[in-house]
Design a protein around this motif. Structure first.
Motif, PDB file in Angstrom:
ATOM      1  N   LEU A 109      -0.903 -10.053  -6.853  1.00  0.00           N
ATOM      2  CA  LEU A 109      -0.121  -9.740  -5.652  1.00  0.00           C
ATOM      3  C   LEU A 109       1.078 -10.689  -5.514  1.00  0.00           C
ATOM      4  CD1 LEU A 109      -3.161  -9.023  -3.315  1.00  0.00           C
ATOM      5  CD2 LEU A 109      -1.376  -7.355  -3.883  1.00  0.00           C
ATOM      6  N   LYS A 136     -15.052  -7.082   8.552  1.00  0.00           N
ATOM      7  CA  LYS A 136     -15.801  -5.898   9.012  1.00  0.00           C
ATOM      8  C   LYS A 136     -17.175  -6.297   9.531  1.00  0.00           C
ATOM      9  CE  LYS A 136     -14.099  -2.453   6.113  1.00  0.00           C
ATOM     10  NZ  LYS A 136     -14.286  -2.172   4.728  1.00  0.00           N
ATOM     11  N   GLY A 241      -5.412   2.631   7.096  1.00  0.00           N
ATOM     12  CA  GLY A 241      -5.076   1.377   7.743  1.00  0.00           C
ATOM     13  C   GLY A 241      -3.621   1.374   8.172  1.00  0.00           C
ATOM     14  N   ASN A 242      -3.070   0.186   8.273  1.00  0.00           N
ATOM     15  CA  ASN A 242      -1.703   0.025   8.764  1.00  0.00           C
ATOM     16  C   ASN A 242      -0.696   0.857   7.966  1.00  0.00           C
ATOM     17  OD1 ASN A 242       0.936  -1.733   8.117  1.00  0.00           O
ATOM     18  ND2 ASN A 242       0.412  -1.944  10.267  1.00  0.00           N
ATOM     19  N   LYS A 286      -9.255   3.097  14.121  1.00  0.00           N
ATOM     20  CA  LYS A 286      -9.237   2.030  13.115  1.00  0.00           C
ATOM     21  C   LYS A 286      -8.908   0.654  13.696  1.00  0.00           C
ATOM     22  CE  LYS A 286     -10.607   3.958   9.392  1.00  0.00           C
ATOM     23  NZ  LYS A 286     -11.719   3.414   8.609  1.00  0.00           N
ATOM     24  N   GLY A 346       2.500   3.100  -1.179  1.00  0.00           N
ATOM     25  CA  GLY A 346       2.459   2.213  -0.016  1.00  0.00           C
ATOM     26  C   GLY A 346       1.639   0.984  -0.325  1.00  0.00           C
TER      27      GLY A 346
HETATM   28  P1  NDP Z   1      -5.546  -2.236   6.111  1.00  0.00           P
HETATM   29  O1  NDP Z   1      -6.630  -3.254   6.064  1.00  0.00           O
HETATM   30  O2  NDP Z   1      -4.893  -1.938   7.407  1.00  0.00           O
HETATM   31  O3  NDP Z   1      -6.082  -0.835   5.507  1.00  0.00           O
HETATM   32  C1  NDP Z   1      -6.587  -0.755   4.220  1.00  0.00           C
HETATM   33  C2  NDP Z   1      -7.067   0.661   3.989  1.00  0.00           C
HETATM   34  O4  NDP Z   1      -7.429   0.794   2.613  1.00  0.00           O
HETATM   35  C3  NDP Z   1      -8.307   1.024   4.799  1.00  0.00           C
HETATM   36  O5  NDP Z   1      -8.308   2.386   5.049  1.00  0.00           O
HETATM   37  C4  NDP Z   1      -9.425   0.626   3.829  1.00  0.00           C
HETATM   38  O6  NDP Z   1     -10.660   1.279   4.057  1.00  0.00           O
HETATM   39  C5  NDP Z   1      -8.835   1.075   2.518  1.00  0.00           C
HETATM   40  N1  NDP Z   1      -9.430   0.289   1.420  1.00  0.00           N
HETATM   41  C6  NDP Z   1      -9.455  -1.068   1.299  1.00  0.00           C
HETATM   42  N2  NDP Z   1     -10.110  -1.420   0.191  1.00  0.00           N
HETATM   43  C7  NDP Z   1     -10.498  -0.273  -0.385  1.00  0.00           C
HETATM   44  C8  NDP Z   1     -11.210   0.038  -1.564  1.00  0.00           C
HETATM   45  N3  NDP Z   1     -11.676  -0.921  -2.382  1.00  0.00           N
HETATM   46  N4  NDP Z   1     -11.416   1.355  -1.855  1.00  0.00           N
HETATM   47  C9  NDP Z   1     -10.964   2.342  -1.052  1.00  0.00           C
HETATM   48  N5  NDP Z   1     -10.281   2.110   0.082  1.00  0.00           N
HETATM   49  C10 NDP Z   1     -10.060   0.832   0.404  1.00  0.00           C
HETATM   50  O7  NDP Z   1      -4.484  -2.711   5.011  1.00  0.00           O
HETATM   51  P2  NDP Z   1      -2.949  -2.313   4.870  1.00  0.00           P
HETATM   52  O8  NDP Z   1      -2.748  -0.903   5.302  1.00  0.00           O
HETATM   53  O9  NDP Z   1      -2.144  -3.390   5.473  1.00  0.00           O
HETATM   54  O10 NDP Z   1      -2.749  -2.434   3.283  1.00  0.00           O
HETATM   55  C11 NDP Z   1      -2.952  -1.327   2.398  1.00  0.00           C
HETATM   56  C12 NDP Z   1      -2.248  -1.610   1.073  1.00  0.00           C
HETATM   57  O11 NDP Z   1      -0.852  -1.786   1.317  1.00  0.00           O
HETATM   58  C13 NDP Z   1      -2.704  -2.874   0.320  1.00  0.00           C
HETATM   59  O12 NDP Z   1      -2.585  -2.637  -1.067  1.00  0.00           O
HETATM   60  C14 NDP Z   1      -1.669  -3.895   0.752  1.00  0.00           C
HETATM   61  O13 NDP Z   1      -1.543  -4.955  -0.184  1.00  0.00           O
HETATM   62  C15 NDP Z   1      -0.424  -3.031   0.773  1.00  0.00           C
HETATM   63  N6  NDP Z   1       0.689  -3.554   1.558  1.00  0.00           N
HETATM   64  C16 NDP Z   1       0.531  -3.828   2.889  1.00  0.00           C
HETATM   65  C17 NDP Z   1       1.602  -4.301   3.611  1.00  0.00           C
HETATM   66  C18 NDP Z   1       1.535  -4.485   5.091  1.00  0.00           C
HETATM   67  O14 NDP Z   1       2.590  -4.727   5.686  1.00  0.00           O
HETATM   68  N7  NDP Z   1       0.390  -4.366   5.725  1.00  0.00           N
HETATM   69  C19 NDP Z   1       2.892  -4.622   2.947  1.00  0.00           C
HETATM   70  C20 NDP Z   1       2.976  -4.184   1.572  1.00  0.00           C
HETATM   71  C21 NDP Z   1       1.887  -3.709   0.914  1.00  0.00           C
HETATM   72  P3  NDP Z   1     -11.891   0.450   4.699  1.00  0.00           P
HETATM   73  O15 NDP Z   1     -11.579   0.348   6.143  1.00  0.00           O
HETATM   74  O16 NDP Z   1     -13.093   1.275   4.382  1.00  0.00           O
HETATM   75  O17 NDP Z   1     -11.907  -0.888   4.001  1.00  0.00           O
END
Ligand code: NDP
Length: 447
Positions: A109, A136, A241-242, A286, A346
């Motif tokens: 990362l 969690k 998620g976000n 969420k 994303g």
């Molecule tokens: P969140 O924690 O808000 O959401 C993550 C989502 O991905 C949840 O729905 C989660 O499900 C799912 N998830 C996590 N791990 C797994 C897995 N092993 N298998 C399947 N689903 C999974 O995180 P973000 O939305 O912030 O981040 C998502 C991605 O975007 C990541 O790769 C992050 O590095 C990237 N990113 C985020 C940024 C940001 O500003 N937030 C910026 C740039 C990139 P569950 O609830 O079941 O874990």
């Protein structure tokens, strides 16, 4: 030492130095594939050992985090901060709390972040951190105690001109607030040391939405560049998620129809589309109730596919927004067979190297995360600027800046990734991101 700069030779040296770090190897391979041929054409980068230096973090900090749970038991987790490269600005990159966190994942990362931050054109170096702590199922008080314990060590290593962390998986507004509160208490000062803060204490408008919005804009830019648009397209999004939820919101604004969302337990398929009202329900599920996406299926009468990913649902456009390596070679073949035209990431490195090859061979437009999800860190950069000048811009001003930044990133990638009528955005993003950091490193000499 640098006589043989073939991809194979370079990768075998890297693997020897970093045994077992498979996600890090994957991220480096994906960059090296396009950057090594470029370096071979530009001897100044080769002679200065730039790619060898760029793949070694400036430093890595690993520490123990003790905290007490609600039953009074002492728990121990491991904390990390990988300060990867500060050639073009203070280290900058998120903090991830997830049981899968290890050094390899944080190095991949941090490495990706080097290129992403460079592409934004803002003065930001690259870092990444986190812990194997799983928020969690923990109470708010437990999360607070963990965040305070984590920051009690981390604060020695960060600062507004040194290293400015942000959120990532498992680290949202709640966790950033607890960490910022602890930093302020330990340092006796109020400075913009974290981004993603709440508006009341120095946060920026649209930071929450920025990664997801930016990803939808990047897709729109790729399509516009090829005389098409999101309007009227069926879209498959993973995650809930976000990033996934705000990407869905912007796709809706741009006239597309999102039919899936997922979490680590499975995905939902809503053929009627996830409109604004349903999306508001998901965001509440969420971020407030902290529930599972399966509840959507029960609530709205949609399909739920337990333990599956959404890539088999026929679509025009795909947006992987959950996590690394969630879209493999077979998934890519299925997308191609179903007539998918473009993929915009994303998440960070959601597509495996084999799957990327399938997408590119079949001439899909493919926006790699380091370009397509850079909107989040770009608005973090704007949050740093607002903190420094002690002003706050409006949502409209910030969204316009975000749109402009995403358009610039797109154009820069398109310039370096042009291959006849086709645009190879992987090559474009890697070379465009590389040049700025490499030139800064050259200017510093051997430092
Ligand atoms: P969140 O924690 O808000 O959401 C993550 C989502 O991905 C949840 O729905 C989660 O499900 C799912 N998830 C996590 N791990 C797994 C897995 N092993 N298998 C399947 N689903 C999974 O995180 P973000 O939305 O912030 O981040 C998502 C991605 O975007 C990541 O790769 C992050 O590095 C990237 N990113 C985020 C940024 C940001 O500003 N937030 C910026 C740039 C990139 P569950 O609830 O079941 O874990």
């Amino acid at each position: 030492m640098y006589d043989d700069l073939s991809l194979e030779h370079f990768m075998s040296g890297l693997k020897k130095r970093t045994p077992g770090e498979k996600e890090f190897h994957q991220a480096v391979y994906e960059v090296a594939e396009s950057v090594i041929p470029f370096i071979l054409e530009h001897t100044r980068y080769r002679q200065a050992g730039i790619i060898q230096r760029m793949t070694e973090p400036d430093r890595t900090i690993i520490f123990r985090v003790n905290w007490e749970d609600d039953e009074g038991h002492i728990r121990v987790n491991r904390g990390y901060r990988v300060q990867f490269n500060n050639s073009i600005g203070p280290y900058k990159g998120g903090i991830r709390f997830h049981p899968s966190v290890n050094l390899s994942i944080l190095k991949f990362l941090g490495f990706e972040q080097t290129f992403k931050n460079s592409l934004t054109t803002l003065p930001m170096g690259a870092g990444k951190g986190g812990s194997d702590f799983n928020p969690k199922g923990k109470s708010d008080r437990e999360v607070m105690r963990f965040c305070q314990a984590f920051m009690t060590e981390l604060f020695h290593h960060i600062g507004p001109n040194t290293d400015v962390p942000a959120g990532d998986i498992g680290v949202g507004a709640r966790e950033i607030s607890y960490m910022f509160g602890q930093y302020k208490r330990l340092r006796h000062e109020f400075t913009g040391v974290l981004t993603g803060k709440a508006i009341e204490f120095g946060g920026s408008l649209i930071r929450t939405e920025a990664t997801g919005y930016g990803n939808a804009y990047f897709m729109e830019n790729m399509l516009n560049h090829h005389n098409d648009s999101i309007k009227g397209k069926t879209c498959v999004v993973s995650g809930s998620g976000n990033v996934a939820t705000y990407c869905t919101e912007k796709i809706n604004h741009l006239g597309g129809k999102v039919v899936t969302l997922s979490d680590s337990s499975g995905f939902i398929y809503d053929k009627d589309g996830i409109d604004a009202e349903k999306l508001a329900w998901v965001i509440n599920l969420k971020t407030v109730k902290r529930g599972r996406i399966s509840e959507y299926a029960k609530h709205f009468g949609a399909e739920y596919h337990k333990g599956k990913r959404p890539w088999g649902v026929p679509c025009d456009l795909a947006f992987p927004c959950a996590t690394q390596n969630e879209l493999g070679e077979d998934d890519a073949k299925t997308l191609v067979a179903n007539g998918c035209k473009a993929v915009s990431e994303g998440a960070n490195m959601p597509t495996t190297v084999e799957a990327i090859h399938v997408l590119l061979e079949n001439k899909l437009l493919y926006g790699p995360g380091k370009a397509a999800n850079a909107g989040g860190v770009a608005v973090s950069g704007l949050e740093m600027t607002q903190n420094s000048i002690r002003m706050a811009w409006t949502s409209e001003e910030l969204e316009q800046k975000l749109k402009d930044i995403m358009q610039n990133i797109h154009n820069n990638c398109a310039k370096w990734g042009k291959e006849g009528d086709f645009t190879n955005y992987v090559k474009g993003a890697n070379i465009a991101g590389f040049i700025k950091v490499a030139d800064a490193m050259l200017a510093y000499g051997v430092a």
